[in-house]
Design a protein around this motif. Structure first.
Motif, PDB file in Angstrom:
ATOM      1  N   GLU A  78       0.807  -1.222   0.000  1.00  0.00           N
ATOM      2  CA  GLU A  78       0.000   0.000   0.000  1.00  0.00           C
ATOM      3  C   GLU A  78       0.840   1.272   0.000  1.00  0.00           C
ATOM      4  OE1 GLU A  78      -2.491  -0.374   3.432  1.00  0.00           O
ATOM      5  OE2 GLU A  78      -3.737  -1.932   2.520  1.00  0.00           O
ATOM      6  N   THR A  79       2.020   1.232   0.612  1.00  0.00           N
ATOM      7  CA  THR A  79       2.794   2.454   0.834  1.00  0.00           C
ATOM      8  C   THR A  79       4.126   2.518   0.103  1.00  0.00           C
ATOM      9  OG1 THR A  79       3.931   1.514   2.734  1.00  0.00           O
ATOM     10  CG2 THR A  79       1.837   2.674   3.169  1.00  0.00           C
ATOM     11  N   ASP A  80       4.656   1.380  -0.337  1.00  0.00           N
ATOM     12  CA  ASP A  80       6.008   1.289  -0.899  1.00  0.00           C
ATOM     13  C   ASP A  80       7.100   1.606   0.117  1.00  0.00           C
ATOM     14  OD1 ASP A  80       5.313   0.394  -3.440  1.00  0.00           O
ATOM     15  OD2 ASP A  80       5.049   2.426  -4.211  1.00  0.00           O
ATOM     16  N   HIS A  81       6.812   1.499   1.395  1.00  0.00           N
ATOM     17  CA  HIS A  81       7.844   1.654   2.416  1.00  0.00           C
ATOM     18  C   HIS A  81       8.676   0.374   2.407  1.00  0.00           C
ATOM     19  CE1 HIS A  81       5.168   4.698   4.803  1.00  0.00           C
ATOM     20  NE2 HIS A  81       5.636   5.198   3.679  1.00  0.00           N
ATOM     21  N   PRO A  82       9.951   0.436   2.053  1.00  0.00           N
ATOM     22  CA  PRO A  82      10.698  -0.766   1.694  1.00  0.00           C
ATOM     23  C   PRO A  82      11.235  -1.641   2.819  1.00  0.00           C
ATOM     24  CG  PRO A  82      12.060   1.168   1.389  1.00  0.00           C
ATOM     25  CD  PRO A  82      10.703   1.651   1.777  1.00  0.00           C
ATOM     26  N   VAL A  83      11.567  -1.094   3.990  1.00  0.00           N
ATOM     27  CA  VAL A  83      12.307  -1.881   4.982  1.00  0.00           C
ATOM     28  C   VAL A  83      11.542  -1.977   6.298  1.00  0.00           C
ATOM     29  CG1 VAL A  83      14.488  -2.106   6.244  1.00  0.00           C
ATOM     30  CG2 VAL A  83      14.489  -1.160   3.935  1.00  0.00           C
ATOM     31  N   VAL A  84      11.491  -3.197   6.835  1.00  0.00           N
ATOM     32  CA  VAL A  84      10.917  -3.452   8.153  1.00  0.00           C
ATOM     33  C   VAL A  84      11.984  -4.080   9.031  1.00  0.00           C
ATOM     34  CG1 VAL A  84       8.519  -3.721   7.401  1.00  0.00           C
ATOM     35  CG2 VAL A  84      10.014  -5.716   7.447  1.00  0.00           C
ATOM     36  N   ALA A  85      11.768  -3.982  10.339  1.00  0.00           N
ATOM     37  CA  ALA A  85      12.669  -4.607  11.313  1.00  0.00           C
ATOM     38  C   ALA A  85      11.829  -5.424  12.270  1.00  0.00           C
ATOM     39  CB  ALA A  85      13.446  -3.542  12.079  1.00  0.00           C
ATOM     40  N   ALA A  86      12.457  -6.412  12.885  1.00  0.00           N
ATOM     41  CA  ALA A  86      11.774  -7.180  13.922  1.00  0.00           C
ATOM     42  C   ALA A  86      11.500  -6.247  15.090  1.00  0.00           C
ATOM     43  CB  ALA A  86      12.652  -8.342  14.367  1.00  0.00           C
ATOM     44  N   LEU A  87      10.314  -6.339  15.652  1.00  0.00           N
ATOM     45  CA  LEU A  87       9.956  -5.476  16.765  1.00  0.00           C
ATOM     46  C   LEU A  87      10.690  -5.875  18.047  1.00  0.00           C
ATOM     47  CD1 LEU A  87       8.205  -3.047  17.495  1.00  0.00           C
ATOM     48  CD2 LEU A  87       6.414  -4.624  18.155  1.00  0.00           C
ATOM     49  N   ALA A  88      11.079  -7.127  18.141  1.00  0.00           N
ATOM     50  CA  ALA A  88      11.787  -7.614  19.327  1.00  0.00           C
ATOM     51  C   ALA A  88      13.096  -6.841  19.513  1.00  0.00           C
ATOM     52  CB  ALA A  88      12.077  -9.103  19.174  1.00  0.00           C
ATOM     53  N   PRO A  89      13.328  -6.273  20.695  1.00  0.00           N
ATOM     54  CA  PRO A  89      14.502  -5.424  20.899  1.00  0.00           C
ATOM     55  C   PRO A  89      15.835  -6.173  20.872  1.00  0.00           C
ATOM     56  CG  PRO A  89      13.334  -5.747  22.965  1.00  0.00           C
ATOM     57  CD  PRO A  89      12.499  -6.377  21.890  1.00  0.00           C
ATOM     58  N   GLU A  90      15.825  -7.469  21.070  1.00  0.00           N
ATOM     59  CA  GLU A  90      17.080  -8.225  21.128  1.00  0.00           C
ATOM     60  C   GLU A  90      17.613  -8.643  19.757  1.00  0.00           C
ATOM     61  OE1 GLU A  90      13.621 -11.004  21.414  1.00  0.00           O
ATOM     62  OE2 GLU A  90      14.187  -9.248  22.558  1.00  0.00           O
ATOM     63  N   THR A  91      16.975  -8.215  18.675  1.00  0.00           N
ATOM     64  CA  THR A  91      17.441  -8.596  17.342  1.00  0.00           C
ATOM     65  C   THR A  91      17.623  -7.378  16.454  1.00  0.00           C
ATOM     66  OG1 THR A  91      16.975  -9.960  15.401  1.00  0.00           O
ATOM     67  CG2 THR A  91      15.083  -9.017  16.500  1.00  0.00           C
ATOM     68  N   ALA A  92      18.587  -7.481  15.541  1.00  0.00           N
ATOM     69  CA  ALA A  92      18.851  -6.410  14.577  1.00  0.00           C
ATOM     70  C   ALA A  92      18.362  -6.804  13.182  1.00  0.00           C
ATOM     71  CB  ALA A  92      20.349  -6.104  14.544  1.00  0.00           C
ATOM     72  N   TRP A  93      17.551  -7.851  13.078  1.00  0.00           N
ATOM     73  CA  TRP A  93      17.059  -8.355  11.791  1.00  0.00           C
ATOM     74  C   TRP A  93      16.222  -7.301  11.076  1.00  0.00           C
ATOM     75  CZ3 TRP A  93      12.201  -9.078   9.712  1.00  0.00           C
ATOM     76  CH2 TRP A  93      12.120  -9.902   8.596  1.00  0.00           C
ATOM     77  N   ARG A  94      16.506  -7.110   9.778  1.00  0.00           N
ATOM     78  CA  ARG A  94      15.732  -6.191   8.932  1.00  0.00           C
ATOM     79  C   ARG A  94      15.498  -6.853   7.580  1.00  0.00           C
ATOM     80  NH1 ARG A  94      19.512  -1.029   9.390  1.00  0.00           N
ATOM     81  NH2 ARG A  94      20.930  -2.690   8.867  1.00  0.00           N
ATOM     82  N   TRP A  95      14.391  -6.513   6.942  1.00  0.00           N
ATOM     83  CA  TRP A  95      14.001  -7.098   5.670  1.00  0.00           C
ATOM     84  C   TRP A  95      13.662  -5.990   4.686  1.00  0.00           C
ATOM     85  CZ3 TRP A  95      14.003 -11.761   3.424  1.00  0.00           C
ATOM     86  CH2 TRP A  95      13.215 -11.958   2.287  1.00  0.00           C
ATOM     87  N   CYS A  96      14.172  -6.118   3.459  1.00  0.00           N
ATOM     88  CA  CYS A  96      13.832  -5.186   2.385  1.00  0.00           C
ATOM     89  C   CYS A  96      12.863  -5.887   1.446  1.00  0.00           C
ATOM     90  CB  CYS A  96      15.082  -4.749   1.620  1.00  0.00           C
ATOM     91  SG  CYS A  96      14.691  -3.665   0.213  1.00  0.00           S
ATOM     92  N   TYR A  97      11.649  -5.345   1.328  1.00  0.00           N
ATOM     93  CA  TYR A  97      10.644  -5.929   0.438  1.00  0.00           C
ATOM     94  C   TYR A  97      11.017  -5.737  -1.030  1.00  0.00           C
ATOM     95  CZ  TYR A  97       7.482  -6.806   4.305  1.00  0.00           C
ATOM     96  OH  TYR A  97       6.906  -7.279   5.450  1.00  0.00           O
ATOM     97  N   VAL A  98      11.716  -4.678  -1.362  1.00  0.00           N
ATOM     98  CA  VAL A  98      12.114  -4.429  -2.747  1.00  0.00           C
ATOM     99  C   VAL A  98      13.078  -5.507  -3.230  1.00  0.00           C
ATOM    100  CG1 VAL A  98      13.261  -2.824  -4.327  1.00  0.00           C
ATOM    101  CG2 VAL A  98      11.742  -1.945  -2.539  1.00  0.00           C
ATOM    102  N   HIS A  99      14.109  -5.798  -2.424  1.00  0.00           N
ATOM    103  CA  HIS A  99      15.110  -6.794  -2.788  1.00  0.00           C
ATOM    104  C   HIS A  99      14.758  -8.203  -2.333  1.00  0.00           C
ATOM    105  CE1 HIS A  99      17.665  -3.080  -2.930  1.00  0.00           C
ATOM    106  NE2 HIS A  99      17.894  -3.641  -4.096  1.00  0.00           N
ATOM    107  N   GLU A 100      13.681  -8.326  -1.512  1.00  0.00           N
ATOM    108  CA  GLU A 100      13.240  -9.627  -1.001  1.00  0.00           C
ATOM    109  C   GLU A 100      14.376 -10.364  -0.295  1.00  0.00           C
ATOM    110  OE1 GLU A 100      10.177 -11.273  -0.965  1.00  0.00           O
ATOM    111  OE2 GLU A 100       9.344  -9.337  -1.568  1.00  0.00           O
ATOM    112  N   ARG A 101      15.046  -9.638   0.638  1.00  0.00           N
ATOM    113  CA  ARG A 101      16.147 -10.259   1.385  1.00  0.00           C
ATOM    114  C   ARG A 101      16.411  -9.494   2.673  1.00  0.00           C
ATOM    115  NH1 ARG A 101      21.042  -7.362   0.663  1.00  0.00           N
ATOM    116  NH2 ARG A 101      21.033  -6.001  -1.140  1.00  0.00           N
ATOM    117  N   THR A 102      17.120 -10.157   3.584  1.00  0.00           N
ATOM    118  CA  THR A 102      17.529  -9.481   4.816  1.00  0.00           C
ATOM    119  C   THR A 102      18.603  -8.456   4.486  1.00  0.00           C
ATOM    120  OG1 THR A 102      19.120 -11.217   5.296  1.00  0.00           O
ATOM    121  CG2 THR A 102      16.959 -11.410   6.328  1.00  0.00           C
ATOM    122  N   VAL A 103      18.618  -7.399   5.276  1.00  0.00           N
ATOM    123  CA  VAL A 103      19.610  -6.333   5.053  1.00  0.00           C
ATOM    124  C   VAL A 103      20.248  -5.926   6.364  1.00  0.00           C
ATOM    125  CG1 VAL A 103      18.613  -5.436   2.935  1.00  0.00           C
ATOM    126  CG2 VAL A 103      17.802  -4.546   5.111  1.00  0.00           C
TER     127      VAL A 103
END
Length: 103
Positions: A78-103
């Motif tokens: 809906e928004t084209d906002h490309p990157v999300v992160a895990a909400l859990a504070p103990e992880t630095a995991w992020r995902w880019c929907y544009v590239h379909e991979r972790t970043v």
């Protein structure tokens, strides 16, 4: 320019160790303030979520793709906002929907 054995330019394929090039979408994410630790879409539908993700562009919190609602991906569509992160504070995991991979 660095070439591989078959003559392909390595910079076009990624780094020398085989990892993908850096995602430029991480650099444009402003690090918005996070919303409440719940998926509003799931709450409305009476669903439960597996994991929560936060949009790094606007702070929207929604469920991950392994949850029944997949509301974080819906937010991206809906928004084209490309990157999300895990909400859990103990992880630095992020995902880019544009590239379909972790970043």
């Amino acid at each position: 320019m660095t070439l591989s054995i078959d003559g392909t330019e390595l910079s076009a394929r990624g780094s020398l160790n085989g990892q993908a090039p850096r995602c430029e979408h991480v650099d444009i994410s402003p690090g918005a303030e996070r919303g409440l630790p719940q998926c509003g879409g799931c709450l409305v539908l009476g669903l439960s979520w597996t994991r929560l993700l936060v949009c790094l562009t606007c702070g929207w919190v929604a469920c991950s793709d392994d949850s029944p609602g997949t509301h974080a991906r819906e937010h991206y569509r809906e928004t084209d906002h490309p990157v999300v992160a895990a909400l859990a504070p103990e992880t630095a995991w992020r995902w880019c929907y544009v590239h379909e991979r972790t970043v």
